[in-house]
Design an enzyme around this catalytic site. Structure first.
Site, short mmCIF file in Angstrom:
data_model
loop_
_atom_site.label_atom_id
_atom_site.label_comp_id
_atom_site.label_asym_id
_atom_site.label_seq_id
_atom_site.Cartn_x
_atom_site.Cartn_y
_atom_site.Cartn_z
N TYR A 271 0.81 -1.22 0.00
CA TYR A 271 0.00 0.00 0.00
C TYR A 271 0.85 1.27 0.00
O TYR A 271 0.52 2.25 -0.65
CB TYR A 271 -0.93 0.03 1.22
CG TYR A 271 -2.27 -0.58 0.97
CD1 TYR A 271 -2.39 -1.93 0.72
CD2 TYR A 271 -3.41 0.20 0.96
CE1 TYR A 271 -3.61 -2.50 0.48
CE2 TYR A 271 -4.65 -0.36 0.72
CZ TYR A 271 -4.75 -1.71 0.48
OH TYR A 271 -5.96 -2.26 0.24
N LYS B 83 2.20 -15.33 2.37
CA LYS B 83 2.45 -16.04 1.11
C LYS B 83 3.95 -16.34 1.11
O LYS B 83 4.71 -15.91 0.23
CB LYS B 83 2.00 -15.17 -0.07
CG LYS B 83 2.06 -15.83 -1.42
CD LYS B 83 1.00 -16.91 -1.63
CE LYS B 83 1.24 -17.62 -2.96
NZ LYS B 83 0.39 -18.83 -3.11
N ASP C 146 -3.84 -18.13 -0.01
CA ASP C 146 -4.75 -18.84 -0.92
C ASP C 146 -5.47 -19.98 -0.19
O ASP C 146 -6.67 -20.19 -0.34
CB ASP C 146 -4.01 -19.34 -2.17
CG ASP C 146 -2.68 -20.00 -1.87
OD1 ASP C 146 -2.22 -19.96 -0.72
OD2 ASP C 146 -2.08 -20.57 -2.81
N ASP D 68 -6.80 -6.59 3.73
CA ASP D 68 -7.84 -5.90 2.97
C ASP D 68 -8.79 -6.94 2.36
O ASP D 68 -10.01 -6.82 2.44
CB ASP D 68 -7.18 -5.04 1.88
CG ASP D 68 -8.20 -4.33 1.01
OD1 ASP D 68 -9.15 -3.75 1.57
OD2 ASP D 68 -8.06 -4.38 -0.23
N ASP E 259 -12.69 -8.46 3.68
CA ASP E 259 -13.89 -8.37 2.84
C ASP E 259 -14.59 -9.72 2.78
O ASP E 259 -15.82 -9.79 2.72
CB ASP E 259 -13.52 -7.92 1.41
CG ASP E 259 -13.82 -6.44 1.22
OD1 ASP E 259 -13.73 -5.68 2.20
OD2 ASP E 259 -14.15 -6.04 0.08
C1 IPM Z 1 -10.56 -0.70 3.16
C2 IPM Z 1 -10.69 -0.11 1.79
C3 IPM Z 1 -9.48 0.77 1.52
C4 IPM Z 1 -8.25 -0.11 1.59
C5 IPM Z 1 -9.55 1.53 0.17
C6 IPM Z 1 -10.79 2.39 0.09
C7 IPM Z 1 -8.33 2.32 -0.11
O1 IPM Z 1 -10.84 -1.10 0.84
O2 IPM Z 1 -10.57 0.07 4.14
O3 IPM Z 1 -10.51 -1.92 3.27
O4 IPM Z 1 -7.89 -0.76 0.62
O5 IPM Z 1 -7.64 -0.15 2.67
MG MG Z 2 -11.02 -3.06 1.66
#
Ligand code: IPM
Ligand code: MG
Length: 358
Positions: free
Chosen positions: A146, A192, A224, A248, A252
């Protein structure tokens, strides 16, 4: 009386309306406990854009620096400015910029899975099970790809670099083992290491740290394999520690288990000031309709009480009040199902209901 200064940055989209509900809840906590919250609003993201042509204006930075904690809503807009160069620059994107500004390095993303909402989970019912549980993703937030170099050395090549140092990994390793020790004593570390050098260092540091925590069952997983395992048998997980990019993605994945993004709060620990925000997006399609789920924002406020103000009892009160609303069948639209005898509430009514149970 104890006083805490909170920078309230609602941002855009549904940020404003869900933040109002979190403030309502904080006012209830003030009444119940001997404490005063000095809440000052500031502009960020799409809300700052029209006035400042900037997503994270100087004034907001000053406000943040003069606060004990940040309660953050959501940012996404304005959509028509997304393609302007300022918007695309990672360092100026308001959420990445503010994380960098406070030196955020550890990010907690709890995914609470309520048995009462398990029909909203996309996993089969025998896989998600019929007991409530929580998975805590701990994401490293300051390093990795990042914040490395991003460039286009030529028109046809692109470069992103990823760096980790021992001290950064050590910090999250210690934090993660402590969290696991306080919870179910299970920790999965994601990397990884079969390919990436940063992951080999990550694994080396976590393995060394594991020697200090003999009670914690520690597992290394390739990313993975981790996503496979999370979908096939989520209940084996409790605390998961991840480098920035994998965190990240993994967070999700775990965010779909609760059934709605509107249920997930988060905490990002900076050098001095910590930031609390819902994990969901700004949902501009439902902005201003008073239908958003404020629970993620309210949970974020509870995390703030726990981690910035050491108000553990008050934080537990909020968690219990949310649980009670869910158990009694009160639902915003995202978690409401017809013909189940549930009561559908607006965003503000959900806030009132949670306050009533505190
Ligand atoms: C998160 C989001 C951010 C990230 C984006 C919006 C830059 O996806 O907070 O998970 O990747 O950290
Ligand atoms: Mg995110």
């Amino acid at each position: 009386m104890k006083t805490y200064k909170i920078a309230l940055l609602p941002g855009d989209g549904i940020g404003e309306e869900v933040c109002m509900e979190a403030v309502k809840v904080l006012r209830c906590i003030e009444e119940k406990y001997e404490v005063e919250f000095k809440i000052t609003g500031g502009l960020i993201g799409g809300a700052a854009w029209p006035e400042y042509g900037n997503h994270f204006p100087e004034e907001t930075k000053i406000l943040v620096n003069n606060s004990d904690a940040i309660l953050f809503g959501s940012v996404g807009g304005p959509v028509d400015a997304q393609f302007e160069p300022q918007w695309k620059d990672c360092e100026k994107n308001s959420i990445l910029a503010i994380r960098k500004f406070i030196g955020a390095s550890i990010n907690l993303r709890p995914a609470p899975i309520f048995k009462e909402l398990s029909h909203f989970c996309p996993l089969r019912s025998d896989i998600i099970g019929n007991e409530s549980f929580e998975i805590l993703v701990i994401r490293e937030l300051s390093g990795g790809i990042y914040f490395g170099e991003h460039s286009r050395p030529t028109a046809d090549t692109a470069l992103d670099t990823s760096t980790y140092d021992r001290a950064t990994i050590q910090k999250i390793a210690q934090f993660s083992f402590q969290a696991a020790q306080n919870r179910k004593k299970t920790l999965h570390s994601i990397d990884k290491a079969n390919v990436l050098e940063t992951s080999r260092l990550w694994r080396e540091v976590f393995e060394a740290e594991s020697k200090n925590w003999p009670e914690v069952k520690f597992h290394n997983l390739y990313v993975d394999n981790a996503v496979q395992q999370l979908v096939k048998w989520p209940r084996q997980f409790d605390v998961i520690a991840c480098p920035n990019l994998f965190g990240d993605i993994i967070s999700d994945l775990t965010s779909v288990f609760p059934g709605s993004l509107g249920m997930l709060g988060s905490a990002s620990f900076g050098n001095k000031i910590h930031l609390y925000e819902p994990s969901g997006g700004s949902a501009p399609d439902i902005q201003g309709l008073n239908v958003a789920n404020p629970i993620a924002q309210i949970y974020s406020a509870a995390l703030m009480l726990r981690h910035s103000f050491e108000m553990h009892e008050a934080a537990n009160d909020i968690d219990s009040a949310v649980l009670k609303t869910i158990q009694l069948g009160f639902r915003t639209g995202d978690i409401y199902m017809e013909n189940k005898g549930e009561t559908k509430l607006s965003c503000s009514d959900m806030g009132d209901k949670i306050c009533a149970f505190i």
